[in-house]
Design an enzyme around this catalytic site. Structure first.
Site, PDB file in Angstrom:
ATOM      1  N   TYR A 142     -56.928 -37.682   7.677  1.00 46.82           N
ATOM      2  CA  TYR A 142     -57.462 -37.611   6.108  1.00 46.82           C
ATOM      3  C   TYR A 142     -57.061 -36.683   5.059  1.00 46.82           C
ATOM      4  O   TYR A 142     -56.947 -36.827   4.211  1.00 46.82           O
ATOM      5  CB  TYR A 142     -59.065 -37.435   6.356  1.00 46.82           C
ATOM      6  CG  TYR A 142     -59.865 -38.714   6.686  1.00 46.82           C
ATOM      7  CD1 TYR A 142     -59.279 -40.144   7.025  1.00 46.82           C
ATOM      8  CD2 TYR A 142     -61.125 -38.728   6.918  1.00 46.82           C
ATOM      9  CE1 TYR A 142     -60.051 -40.968   7.875  1.00 46.82           C
ATOM     10  CE2 TYR A 142     -61.906 -39.848   7.579  1.00 46.82           C
ATOM     11  CZ  TYR A 142     -61.273 -40.747   7.945  1.00 46.82           C
ATOM     12  OH  TYR A 142     -62.122 -41.846   8.477  1.00 46.82           O
ATOM     13  N   LYS A 191     -57.640 -39.587  22.155  1.00 42.18           N
ATOM     14  CA  LYS A 191     -56.711 -40.662  22.427  1.00 42.18           C
ATOM     15  C   LYS A 191     -55.452 -40.250  23.039  1.00 42.18           C
ATOM     16  O   LYS A 191     -54.145 -40.369  22.466  1.00 42.18           O
ATOM     17  CB  LYS A 191     -56.356 -41.692  21.188  1.00 42.18           C
ATOM     18  CG  LYS A 191     -55.810 -42.871  21.488  1.00 42.18           C
ATOM     19  CD  LYS A 191     -56.680 -43.844  22.291  1.00 42.18           C
ATOM     20  CE  LYS A 191     -56.189 -45.188  22.666  1.00 42.18           C
ATOM     21  NZ  LYS A 191     -56.925 -46.014  23.709  1.00 42.18           N
ATOM     22  N   ASP A 223     -61.859 -45.249  22.418  1.00 44.08           N
ATOM     23  CA  ASP A 223     -62.268 -46.594  22.727  1.00 44.08           C
ATOM     24  C   ASP A 223     -63.341 -46.642  23.861  1.00 44.08           C
ATOM     25  O   ASP A 223     -64.336 -47.605  23.660  1.00 44.08           O
ATOM     26  CB  ASP A 223     -60.991 -47.552  23.047  1.00 44.08           C
ATOM     27  CG  ASP A 223     -59.962 -46.874  24.154  1.00 44.08           C
ATOM     28  OD1 ASP A 223     -60.235 -45.721  24.619  1.00 44.08           O
ATOM     29  OD2 ASP A 223     -59.219 -47.573  24.519  1.00 44.08           O
ATOM     30  N   ASP A 247     -65.961 -39.933  12.130  1.00 40.16           N
ATOM     31  CA  ASP A 247     -66.362 -40.689  11.262  1.00 40.16           C
ATOM     32  C   ASP A 247     -66.760 -42.189  11.596  1.00 40.16           C
ATOM     33  O   ASP A 247     -67.747 -42.639  11.267  1.00 40.16           O
ATOM     34  CB  ASP A 247     -65.168 -40.902  10.076  1.00 40.16           C
ATOM     35  CG  ASP A 247     -65.602 -41.566   8.844  1.00 40.16           C
ATOM     36  OD1 ASP A 247     -66.853 -41.891   8.732  1.00 40.16           O
ATOM     37  OD2 ASP A 247     -64.907 -41.828   7.874  1.00 40.16           O
ATOM     38  N   ASP A 251     -70.915 -43.266  12.661  1.00 41.80           N
ATOM     39  CA  ASP A 251     -71.572 -44.412  11.906  1.00 41.80           C
ATOM     40  C   ASP A 251     -71.992 -45.459  13.302  1.00 41.80           C
ATOM     41  O   ASP A 251     -73.084 -46.059  12.983  1.00 41.80           O
ATOM     42  CB  ASP A 251     -70.579 -45.086  11.296  1.00 41.80           C
ATOM     43  CG  ASP A 251     -70.233 -44.598   9.703  1.00 41.80           C
ATOM     44  OD1 ASP A 251     -71.251 -43.508   9.681  1.00 41.80           O
ATOM     45  OD2 ASP A 251     -69.661 -44.978   8.966  1.00 41.80           O
TER      46      ASP A 251
END
Length: 357
Positions: A142, A191, A223, A247, A251
Site C-alpha cells: 500500500y 506467503k 491462503d 486488510d 474483513d
C-alpha cells in the site's frame, strides 16, 4: 481526567456512527467523572468538496494536537472520478503515516447473543472464538513504489511490496507482547513460498520468537489462513501479518462474527495517541437513512478508552452495555441477516446502549 478527541466523521454513514460513538463517550464521561472535548475535522470526500483534497493540513495538525482520534469512514461513488492521488481513501494512508500509526489491532470475537448470525455451523463455533489480528499499517504494497510502464503486453500498472527488518521487528514485537497478555499463542501469516518480502518477514519473526520462549509460535501461508479462519477459528489467538494480508483477513474474520458492523479497530504507534475506527466502509447505499449499525464505532471508542487513555473500567462498561443490548434481542438490519424480527435504527441502537450504561 480530561482528554481532547479529534472527530473525523468522513463520508456516507460516517457522520451517523461517529455521532453515536461520541454520545456514548459523553455518557461515560458523566458516569465516571471525566471530560472529553470533541473537535471535528474534515477527511475523505467531504474534504475534497470543501478543500479540494482528501486530507487538509488543518486535519493533520488537529489530530496531532489531540489526545486521540475517532474516525468514521471515507469514500463513495461521488468521488470515483478523482485521480488516484486525490481519492478519499488516500486520506487514510496519509493520516496513518502523519500520526506514525504502524500497528492496527483488529479484534474478532463472537458475542454469545449473535451466535445465530454467524455463517459458521455450531460445531465449528464451539464455545466461541476470540481472535486479535495485528496488522502492519504503514509499509508493504500500500505504501510501495507504483506506477505505469510499457511491458511485455503493452501498457501495464505495477505496485511494489517491500518490508524492512526494522518494520517487521516493530510489528512483530507488538504481536508477541499482545500474545503474552492473552493466551500466549501467535500465528504469523505470510506467503513465503512465493514472495521474497515474506521470506524476510518469516526469517525476522523466527528470530524474534527466540526472545519470547513462552509464546507458542507458528507460521501459516495466507491462503491457508483464509481457509482456517472459516474451518476452525478457535485455533487462533493472535495473528500477525502484513498490511495487505491483514486488510483481507480481518474483513473475513469480521464476517464469521455475524456482521462487519460489529468490528472495531485501533491504529497505534509509539505514542499513546491512536486512531480508532470501525473496519467497515462508508456504506453510501444507506447513508442518511438511519439504518447503520453504530456498534463497531462505539466499540472503537471503548478501545480508545482502554489503549490510549488507560481507562479499562470505562471500556468494560461500554462493552458490557453492548452485550446487554444484544442479549435483550435488539438488532439493526445487518444483524438480522434476512431473518425474523424488526430492525431498530442507528439512533435507537445508540439509545439502548446509553440506557444500558
Amino acid at each position: 481526567m480530561e482528554f481532547n478527541i479529534a472527530l473525523l466523521k468522513g463520508d456516507g454513514i460516517g457522520p451517523e456512527i461517529v455521532e453515536s460513538a461520541a454520545a456514548v463517550l459523553k455518557k461515560i464521561a458523566v458516569k465516571f467523572g471525566h471530560k472529553f472535548n470533541f473537535t471535528p475535522y474534515l477527511i475523505g470526500g467531504c474534504a475534497i468538496d470543501a478543500a479540494g483534497k482528501p486530507l487538509p493540513q488543518e486535519t493533520v495538525d488537529g489530530c496531532l494536537a489531540s489526545d486521540s482520534v475517532l474516525l468514521g469512514a471515507v469514500g463513495g461513488p461521488k468521488w470515483d472520478d478523482q485521480p488516484g492521488e486525490n481519492r478519499p481513501e488516500k486520506a487514510l494512508l496519509g493520516i496513518r503515516s502523519a500520526l506514525g500509526l504502524y500497528t492496527n489491532l483488529r479484534p474478532a470475537s463472537l458475542f454469545p447473543a449473535l451466535r445465530d448470525a454467524s455463517p459458521l455451523k455450531d460445531e465449528i463455533i464451539g464455545d466461541g472464538f476470540d481472535i486479535m489480528i495485528v496488522r502492519e499499517l504503514t509499509g508493504g504494497i500500500y505504501f510501495g513504489d507504483r506506477g505505469y510502464r510499457e511491458g511485455k503486453y503493452g501498457s501495464e500498472a505495477y505496485d511494489t511490496e517491500a518490508y524492512s527488518v526494522t518494520e517487521i521487528e516493530r510489528i512483530g514485537r507488538v504481536a508477541f507482547d499482545t500474545a503474552m497478555k492473552r493466551s500466549k499463542r501467535l500465528t504469523s501469516v505470510d506467503k513465503a513460498n512465493v514472495l521474497e518480502s515474506s521470506r524476510l518477514w518469516r526469517k525476522t519473526m523466527h528470530a524474534l520468537a527466540e526472545e519470547y520462549p513462552e509464546v507458542e509460535y507458528g507460521d501459516m501461508f495466507v491462503d491457508n489462513a483464509a481457509m482456517q479462519l472459516v474451518r476452525n477459528p478457535r485455533q487462533f489467538d493472535v495473528i500477525v501479518t502484513s498490511n495487505m494480508f491483514g486488510d483481507i483477513l480481518s474483513d473475513e474474520a469480521s464476517q464469521i462474527t455475524g456482521s462487519i458492523g460489529m468490528l472495531a479497530s485501533a491504529s497505534l504507534g509509539a505514542s499513546s495517541r491512536g486512531m480508532y475506527e470501525p473496519i467497515h466502509g462508508s456504506a453510501p447505499d444507506i447513508a442518511g437513512q438511519n439504518k447503520a449499525n453504530p456498534i463497531a464505532t462505539i466499540l472503537s471508542g471503548a478501545m480508545m478508552l482502554r489503549y490510549s487513555f488507560g481507562l479499562s473500567a470505562e471500556a468494560n462498561a461500554i462493552e458490557a452495555a453492548v452485550n446487554k443490548v444484544l442479549s435483550d434481542g435488539w438488532r439493526t438490519a445487518d444483524l438480522l441477516g434476512g431473518g425474523k424480527g424488526t430492525p431498530i435504527t442507528c439512533t435507537e441502537m445508540t439509545e439502548k446502549i446509553l440506557e444500558a450504561i
